[in-house]
Write a protein that holds these residues in place. Structure first.
Motif, PDB file in Angstrom:
ATOM      1  N   SER A 200       0.876  -1.020   0.090  1.00  0.00           N
ATOM      2  CA  SER A 200       0.120   0.127   0.030  1.00  0.00           C
ATOM      3  C   SER A 200       0.827   1.366   0.001  1.00  0.00           C
ATOM      4  O   SER A 200       1.652   1.509   0.725  1.00  0.00           O
ATOM      5  CB  SER A 200      -1.071  -0.081   1.279  1.00  0.00           C
ATOM      6  N   ILE A 201       0.618   2.136  -0.886  1.00  0.00           N
ATOM      7  CA  ILE A 201       1.320   3.387  -1.045  1.00  0.00           C
ATOM      8  C   ILE A 201       0.274   4.508  -0.755  1.00  0.00           C
ATOM      9  O   ILE A 201      -0.586   4.833  -1.608  1.00  0.00           O
ATOM     10  CB  ILE A 201       1.946   3.898  -2.347  1.00  0.00           C
ATOM     11  N   ALA A 202       0.021   5.037   0.430  1.00  0.00           N
ATOM     12  CA  ALA A 202      -1.098   5.766   0.692  1.00  0.00           C
ATOM     13  C   ALA A 202      -0.481   7.221   0.867  1.00  0.00           C
ATOM     14  O   ALA A 202       0.330   7.605   1.607  1.00  0.00           O
ATOM     15  CB  ALA A 202      -1.696   5.630   2.139  1.00  0.00           C
ATOM     16  N   VAL A 203      -1.131   8.073   0.200  1.00  0.00           N
ATOM     17  CA  VAL A 203      -0.648   9.492  -0.294  1.00  0.00           C
ATOM     18  C   VAL A 203      -1.678  10.524  -0.061  1.00  0.00           C
ATOM     19  O   VAL A 203      -2.900  10.178  -0.476  1.00  0.00           O
ATOM     20  CB  VAL A 203      -0.118   9.630  -1.820  1.00  0.00           C
ATOM     21  N   THR A 204      -1.242  11.612   0.513  1.00  0.00           N
ATOM     22  CA  THR A 204      -1.977  12.673   0.524  1.00  0.00           C
ATOM     23  C   THR A 204      -1.428  13.917  -0.082  1.00  0.00           C
ATOM     24  O   THR A 204      -0.425  14.118  -0.072  1.00  0.00           O
ATOM     25  CB  THR A 204      -2.491  13.413   1.855  1.00  0.00           C
ATOM     26  N   LEU A 221      -3.190  15.814 -11.047  1.00  0.00           N
ATOM     27  CA  LEU A 221      -1.830  15.557 -10.780  1.00  0.00           C
ATOM     28  C   LEU A 221      -2.083  14.178  -9.612  1.00  0.00           C
ATOM     29  O   LEU A 221      -0.796  13.303  -9.637  1.00  0.00           O
ATOM     30  CB  LEU A 221      -0.979  16.610 -10.027  1.00  0.00           C
ATOM     31  N   ARG A 222      -2.936  14.060  -8.984  1.00  0.00           N
ATOM     32  CA  ARG A 222      -3.219  12.846  -8.082  1.00  0.00           C
ATOM     33  C   ARG A 222      -3.162  11.683  -8.986  1.00  0.00           C
ATOM     34  O   ARG A 222      -2.596  10.619  -8.548  1.00  0.00           O
ATOM     35  CB  ARG A 222      -4.463  13.113  -7.293  1.00  0.00           C
ATOM     36  N   GLU A 223      -4.033  11.585 -10.008  1.00  0.00           N
ATOM     37  CA  GLU A 223      -4.032  10.520 -10.767  1.00  0.00           C
ATOM     38  C   GLU A 223      -2.805  10.173 -11.366  1.00  0.00           C
ATOM     39  O   GLU A 223      -2.335   9.076 -11.330  1.00  0.00           O
ATOM     40  CB  GLU A 223      -5.200  10.650 -11.854  1.00  0.00           C
ATOM     41  N   GLY A 224      -1.957  11.141 -11.924  1.00  0.00           N
ATOM     42  CA  GLY A 224      -0.772  11.142 -12.527  1.00  0.00           C
ATOM     43  C   GLY A 224       0.248  10.497 -11.612  1.00  0.00           C
ATOM     44  O   GLY A 224       1.048   9.523 -11.804  1.00  0.00           O
ATOM     45  N   LEU A 225       0.199  10.772 -10.324  1.00  0.00           N
ATOM     46  CA  LEU A 225       0.964  10.072  -9.167  1.00  0.00           C
ATOM     47  C   LEU A 225       0.897   8.658  -9.037  1.00  0.00           C
ATOM     48  O   LEU A 225       1.406   7.854  -8.728  1.00  0.00           O
ATOM     49  CB  LEU A 225       0.865  10.903  -8.069  1.00  0.00           C
ATOM     50  N   HIS A 226      -0.671   8.304  -8.932  1.00  0.00           N
ATOM     51  CA  HIS A 226      -1.021   6.935  -9.093  1.00  0.00           C
ATOM     52  C   HIS A 226      -0.533   6.117 -10.105  1.00  0.00           C
ATOM     53  O   HIS A 226       0.287   5.046  -9.854  1.00  0.00           O
ATOM     54  CB  HIS A 226      -2.606   6.778  -9.125  1.00  0.00           C
ATOM     55  N   GLU A 227      -0.470   6.720 -11.224  1.00  0.00           N
ATOM     56  CA  GLU A 227       0.235   5.989 -12.313  1.00  0.00           C
ATOM     57  C   GLU A 227       1.437   5.813 -12.574  1.00  0.00           C
ATOM     58  O   GLU A 227       2.072   4.711 -12.744  1.00  0.00           O
ATOM     59  CB  GLU A 227      -0.256   6.733 -13.424  1.00  0.00           C
ATOM     60  N   ASP A 258      -2.772   4.737  -3.258  1.00  0.00           N
ATOM     61  CA  ASP A 258      -4.067   5.308  -3.044  1.00  0.00           C
ATOM     62  C   ASP A 258      -3.858   6.843  -2.722  1.00  0.00           C
ATOM     63  O   ASP A 258      -3.414   7.211  -1.653  1.00  0.00           O
ATOM     64  CB  ASP A 258      -4.805   4.645  -1.794  1.00  0.00           C
ATOM     65  N   ILE A 259      -4.058   7.729  -3.702  1.00  0.00           N
ATOM     66  CA  ILE A 259      -3.725   8.958  -3.756  1.00  0.00           C
ATOM     67  C   ILE A 259      -4.971   9.911  -3.529  1.00  0.00           C
ATOM     68  O   ILE A 259      -5.764  10.046  -4.272  1.00  0.00           O
ATOM     69  CB  ILE A 259      -3.228   9.550  -5.220  1.00  0.00           C
ATOM     70  N   ARG A 260      -5.055  10.582  -2.231  1.00  0.00           N
ATOM     71  CA  ARG A 260      -6.072  11.283  -1.741  1.00  0.00           C
ATOM     72  C   ARG A 260      -5.921  12.714  -1.747  1.00  0.00           C
ATOM     73  O   ARG A 260      -4.701  13.336  -1.665  1.00  0.00           O
ATOM     74  CB  ARG A 260      -6.700  10.600  -0.503  1.00  0.00           C
TER      75      ARG A 260
END
Length: 576
Positions: A200-204, A221-227, A258-260
């Motif tokens: 799990s990579i949990a990011v805010t 940019l949140r979606e881009g970091l997920h990818e 999981d980029i929130r």
């Protein structure tokens, strides 16, 4: 759970304000990975300190220039010369301009390539009153090596003070990604796959998405970091295992970024046990479902279709469910959900099977959700970010693509082996999708490595893989199916529009056009079914009427393929 790394960062915009609080600098230009409202607030704080600041986006700078600094109402035409850098694909910076020309119907936008390695767009504007203006738009990038030793030219932060040329500014967005990747790479993962159950990579991130007034396009940019996290980690573990980059047999475990949204940039990396949680929602009318179906409804729909039930097991303990309806017609196999974030195929398969089940002689297998473990990851991530692609849900809980699973350990793929045994079919219709908006990896060269052909939508298209002896039948099936699909005027118009934009920004898509539909045809001898037709609908992230249009096209394709299977003779050499 085992925590491998956690870090909270100061926001780059806050650091800039603090940095210039007591300085003598009066003019500041910066490029960061932040949304426009946040950058404007930072400019206002600097202005209060006597600093004339302009903070621009390091991501898609040309598009942001037009969105933030150009009066569209007064603009008539724009001509853009885009950079061409020796360390990047020739169309890299043209792709970063997408979908500029689609944002205003009455605006004429043209492009041509510049020469040399200068990272500037040259923009010539023509206004409705006859006036003109010329601008240079900087695209800050840097050359760097990633975790697998590949050199990329990637967007980066930048800072220029008092009119100087400036230098690279490593932003919170970049530091967060690179520090987490280094921590993961530093661990001793051993040699036995899988290396974990769930990583799990949990990011805010304090960055809001920006929807664009065209199609399903969004700046995220949140979606881009997920990818970037997901595919960079796949590449790292591919290299760690000795497999080639892009190998789909790798089984590292389930990688889940999981980029929130959160008030401060932070990251937490931990190993978790696999989840058996089943997320639910209300059941929808199948023909007009406006969002992915809950698993309980998929099972209920299969029960209604009836026939012989058979299953396969997943790593997380779920079951892949299928039904065999025996009849006197020639049989086909219908499957969906191999890549579990491609969801119109699941509904389209069920809709087609329900119609076939009402026919007295119908003969088919329906396996609508081949990857239920990935499907639950998709549901989990959609709870917070429903409009993101979530490629973490693409593969199984082993982390591999079930299509490439070996016969010795089939897992979910056992459902296909049994379907082939029961039917003896020569046609498998495998329903897929792909991103309905631009797909990028902002910190790894921008264009998704190994998936460049998928970076922007290009319509609903078909892939036919066939044994060499079945070439004629492959062409006949495609001819029949595309002729039927021509009756769907909404899909025909979507294809026209998306093909036009794809060719402008990405070049020739490399398709054959069959009855107006793009198709890719290839000989693949190792597949066990002589003909496999794969659909590709731009469905990742769509909902509502767009989702209905997607699963309707998938259903129509299956029904047309079923009819083709009844009419087309098998190769004479096989019949003899």
């Amino acid at each position: 759970m085992t925590i491998l790394f956690q870090h909270e960062l100061e926001r780059s915009l806050d650091a800039l304000v603090s940095r210039f609080y007591s300085s003598n600098w009066k003019r500041v230009e910066a490029w960061t990975f932040d949304d426009e409202p946040s950058r404007r607030r930072a400019e206002a704080r600097l202005r209060d300190l006597g600093v004339n600041a302009r903070i621009r986006s390091a991501y898609k700078p040309l598009l942001h220039f037009f969105l933030e600094e150009v009066d569209w109402v007064e603009l008539k035409a724009a001509h853009v010369r885009y950079p061409v850098h020796s360390a990047a694909p020739a169309n890299r910076f043209l792709l970063e301009a997408y979908p500029l020309s689609a944002l205003a119907e009455d605006l004429a936008v043209t492009f041509d390539a510049s020469t040399g390695d200068a990272l500037f767009y040259e923009v010539n504007l023509t206004f409705k009153d006859g006036g003109t203006a010329v601008h240079k738009v900087f695209a800050p990038n840097h050359l760097h090596q990633d975790m697998i030793g590949e050199t990329s030219l990637s967007p980066t932060g930048w800072l220029a003070v008092n009119g100087d040329a400036g230098s690279q500014l490593e932003t919170d967005y970049e530091i967060l990604f690179h520090s987490a990747m280094k921590a993961i790479a530093a661990r001793d993962w051993g040699v036995v796959e899988p290396y974990f159950e769930e990583l799990s990579i949990a990011v805010t991130l304090p960055i809001e998405d920006r929807a664009l007034p065209y199609g399903d396009e969004v700046i995220s940019l949140r979606e881009g970091l997920h990818e970037d996290f997901y595919f960079s980690l796949l590449e790292f573990f591919q290299k760690h295992s000795g497999k080639p980059v892009g190998d789909r047999t790798l089984r590292p475990g389930q990688i889940v970024p999981d980029i929130r949204y959160g008030e401060r940039p932070s990251v937490r990396v931990e190993m978790r046990p696999l989840s058996s949680r089943e997320l639910e929602a209300e059941h929808q009318p199948l023909d007009t479902s406006v969002a992915p179906l809950p698993t309980s409804q998929i099972k209920a729909e299969l029960q209604e279709i009836g026939g012989h039930a058979f299953t396969a097991a997943t790593r997380a303990g779920r079951s892949v469910d299928a039904r065999y309806r025996r009849g006197t017609d020639r049989p086909i196999i219908i499957s969906g959900g191999q890549h579990a974030n491609e969801t119109t195929g699941v509904v389209g398969a069920l809709r087609a099977a329900r119609q076939l089940a009402a026919m007295p002689n119908a003969h088919f297998v329906i396996s609508p959700l081949e990857n239920p473990d990935g499907y639950q990851i998709h549901w989990r991530l959609r709870e917070n970010n429903p409009r993101h692609m979530h490629h973490a849900a693409r593969y199984t809980a082993h982390g591999d693509d079930l299509e490439y699973r070996s016969a010795g350990d089939p897992g979910e793929k056992a459902i296909r082996h049994e379907a082939e045994r029961l039917t003896g079919t020569w046609l498998h219709v495998n329903l897929h999708g792909y991103p309905s908006h631009e797909w990028t990896r902002p910190l790894s060269g921008y264009i998704p490595r190994g998936f460049a052909m998928w970076t922007i939508p290009r319509g609903f298209f078909l892939i036919m893989r066939h044994h060499a002896a079945w070439a004629k039948q492959a062409e006949q099936v495609l001819d029949h199916v595309t002729r039927r699909l021509m009756q769907n005027t909404a899909v025909v118009e979507m294809n026209r529009r998306q093909k036009e934009l794809f060719e402008l920004y990405a070049g020739n898509p490399g398709f054959r056009m069959i009855n107006g539909f793009p198709c890719l045809v290839s000989v693949v001898e190792h597949q066990t079914v002589p003909l496999t037709m794969i659909t590709e609908y731009p469905d990742e992230t769509i909902y509502g009427e767009a989702f209905i249009a997607g699963h309707t096209a998938q259903m129509q394709t299956v029904l047309a393929a079923y009819d083709a299977a009844q009419m087309i003779p098998e190769p004479e050499i096989l019949v003899a």
